[in-house]
Scaffold this active site. Structure first.
Site, short mmCIF file in Angstrom:
data_model
loop_
_atom_site.label_atom_id
_atom_site.label_comp_id
_atom_site.label_asym_id
_atom_site.label_seq_id
_atom_site.Cartn_x
_atom_site.Cartn_y
_atom_site.Cartn_z
N HIS A 1 0.85 -1.20 0.00
CA HIS A 1 0.00 0.00 0.00
C HIS A 1 0.88 1.25 0.00
CE1 HIS A 1 -3.58 2.44 1.37
NE2 HIS A 1 -2.60 3.17 1.90
N HIS B 1 -5.47 6.82 -2.75
CA HIS B 1 -6.45 5.89 -2.23
C HIS B 1 -7.57 5.72 -3.27
CE1 HIS B 1 -4.89 7.13 1.91
NE2 HIS B 1 -4.55 5.87 1.72
N TYR C 1 -9.69 2.20 1.23
CA TYR C 1 -10.00 2.20 2.66
C TYR C 1 -10.93 1.03 2.98
CZ TYR C 1 -8.40 6.94 4.01
OH TYR C 1 -7.67 8.06 4.31
#
Length: 311
Positions: free
Chosen positions: A203, A213, A261
């Site tokens: 990530h 994101h 997320y």
């Protein structure tokens, strides 16, 4: 993450004059205390949520810049906002370079130049700090090896003396799994870690090569609903969309992206902050296992799908 082949992930196509640091994740396991978060409101109403960490200014898991750079960055962006409203002020207050930027780019606080922020030739040089344990180093090595095996357009090359490189360093913020700049910054830019699951490491690596994101995609409202009332005070800025000429969506929306997320990220009350549409379950977003096929496709497209050859 192993879903759709054509996947998006927000990508940087402009130079970061700051380091965006992304506190690994939007994972609910480690989150900042609300009292640590400060908010700056710009003259156009935009807000920036940030914290002080080891001399850095960070927003979510993004490194914005150093404490010394931050006031100048604020002033610089305010000058650009003034110039947008008043051409005469533009001539008087903004440098020639800034004027060109305003005419040719969709400027925001994080992107105040229009130069390419991708790593040259898709080669990311890196070093690994000796403060990591052997087990932690092995976890980093495995994440790097997996990336280099599956991603053709960007390769990570160990070169600890390279003047422009990513330095894997230990995260000291107890509220974060990690932080990383977004895209190429120049010089030695930190990728900070204290969580060593492969998906968490990748990530942050994704941020370092230019990914945002996933839920910040400009088209995200067709795929998820942001539950603003459930977001912790001071964190709503983490859920803003990134739209404009400084970023680009690649492929279709990727619920399985390692950059997405989780459904409960930054929740104030234990309720979801992101609810997927199209029949997708809450548990199907926010995985931190590894790069998804869609993440790989996005990275390769961002770097023109070339195959990187080592020196």
């Amino acid at each position: 993450m192993k879903n759709s082949k054509m996947n998006p992930a927000k990508i940087v196509i402009a130079t970061l004059t700051l380091s965006l640091v992304l506190a690994s994740c939007g994972t609910p396991s480690v989150q900042e205390k609300a009292e640590d978060v400060k908010t700056h409101t710009f003259s156009n109403g935009e807000t920036l949520n940030y914290r002080h960490v080891d001399g850095l200014i960070v927003s979510d898991d993004i490194i914005v810049g150093t404490e010394q750079e931050f006031p100048g960055m604020i002033d610089r962006y305010e000058e650009i906002l003034v110039a947008r409203k008043d051409p005469e002020a533009q001539n008087n207050k903004v440098s020639p370079q800034g004027v060109g930027i305003i005419k040719n780019c969709d400027i925001n606080f994080f992107f105040t130049t229009c130069q390419d922020s991708r790593w040259k030739d898709g080669k990311v040089y890196y070093s690994v700090d000796n403060t990591f344990s052997q087990t932690e180093k092995q976890s980093i090595a495995l994440a790097l090896a997996d990336w280099n095996l599956r991603v053709t357009g960007v390769k990570w090359i160990y070169q600890p003396s390279a003047p422009n490189r990513v330095a894997f360093t230990r995260e000291t913020d107890p509220n974060a799994c990690g932080h990383s700049s977004i895209g190429y910054k120049g010089g030695v830019q930190q990728l900070r870690l204290q969580c060593f699951k492969q998906g968490v490491i990748q990530h942050e690596m994704g941020h370092a090569v230019g990914l945002f994101h996933e839920q910040s995609r400009c088209d995200r409202d067709n795929f998820v609903t942001i539950q603003w009332a459930n977001i912790k005070s001071g964190y709503s800025g983490n859920f803003n969309k990134a739209c404009g000429n400084t970023v680009s969506d690649y492929g279709t929306y990727n619920y399985k992206s390692v950059m997405h997320y989780g459904a409960y990220g930054f929740s104030s009350n234990g309720k979801p902050t992101i609810v997927p549409k199209n029949g997708v379950a809450l548990t199907d977003i926010g995985q931190r296992e590894a790069l998804d096929a869609g993440d790989i496709s996005a990275i390769n497209k961002m770097y023109a799908a070339g195959t990187v050859k080592y020196h």
